[in-house]
Design a protein around this motif. Structure first.
Motif, PDB file in Angstrom:
ATOM      1  N   LEU A   1     -14.696  -7.517  -3.621  1.00 24.33           N
ATOM      2  CA  LEU A   1     -14.097  -6.605  -2.647  1.00 24.33           C
ATOM      3  C   LEU A   1     -15.146  -6.162  -1.624  1.00 24.33           C
TER       4      LEU A   1
ATOM      5  N   PRO B   1      -6.263  -1.373  -5.965  1.00 24.30           N
ATOM      6  CA  PRO B   1      -7.261  -2.163  -5.239  1.00 24.30           C
ATOM      7  C   PRO B   1      -6.728  -3.485  -4.692  1.00 24.30           C
TER       8      PRO B   1
ATOM      9  N   CYS C   1       0.833  -1.209   0.000  1.00 16.87           N
ATOM     10  CA  CYS C   1       0.000   0.000   0.000  1.00 16.87           C
ATOM     11  C   CYS C   1       0.864   1.254   0.000  1.00 16.87           C
TER      12      CYS C   1
ATOM     13  N   ALA D   1     -10.577  -0.241  -1.159  1.00 13.19           N
ATOM     14  CA  ALA D   1     -10.313  -1.051  -2.356  1.00 13.19           C
ATOM     15  C   ALA D   1     -11.474  -0.930  -3.339  1.00 13.19           C
TER      16      ALA D   1
ATOM     17  N   SER E   1      -1.523   3.599  -1.772  1.00 11.50           N
ATOM     18  CA  SER E   1      -2.876   3.071  -1.530  1.00 11.50           C
ATOM     19  C   SER E   1      -3.801   3.330  -2.708  1.00 11.50           C
TER      20      SER E   1
ATOM     21  N   LEU F   1      -4.842  -2.881  -1.442  1.00 14.30           N
ATOM     22  CA  LEU F   1      -5.779  -2.579  -0.360  1.00 14.30           C
ATOM     23  C   LEU F   1      -6.560  -3.823   0.058  1.00 14.30           C
ATOM     24  N   ASP F   2      -6.892  -4.657  -0.912  1.00 10.21           N
ATOM     25  CA  ASP F   2      -7.591  -5.913  -0.621  1.00 10.21           C
ATOM     26  C   ASP F   2      -6.707  -6.822   0.237  1.00 10.21           C
TER      27      ASP F   2
END
Length: 75
Positions: A59, A16, A8, A42, A13, A19-20
């Motif tokens: 997500l 996606p 990230c 995400a 960040s 972040l996932d």
């Protein structure tokens, strides 16, 4: 958790998948509120990048799982 945090940081960040991964790692550590927030980011990042709804759905499903106090593990 550390690797997901690094991913990230390296992507600001803005990816996606990073972040996932962070959300999943946070949930495994029992930090469900933070996990849900990462999963929500995400989804938002994927949507902003023009991802189709079917790409955003998993997500969002993981975010809901984290809100229930449950971690995600790939089948």
């Amino acid at each position: 958790l550390g690797l997901a945090q690094q991913a990230c940081e390296q992507t600001n960040s803005s990816h996606p998948a990073a972040l996932d991964a962070l959300g999943a790692a946070l949930a495994l550590a029992g930090r469900f509120e933070e996990a849900a927030a990462a999963a929500d980011r995400a989804v938002a990042t994927a949507a902003a990048a023009g991802a189709a709804a079917e790409e955003q759905q998993p997500l969002a499903a993981r975010a809901a799982l984290y809100r229930q106090g449950r971690a995600y593990r790939e089948p």
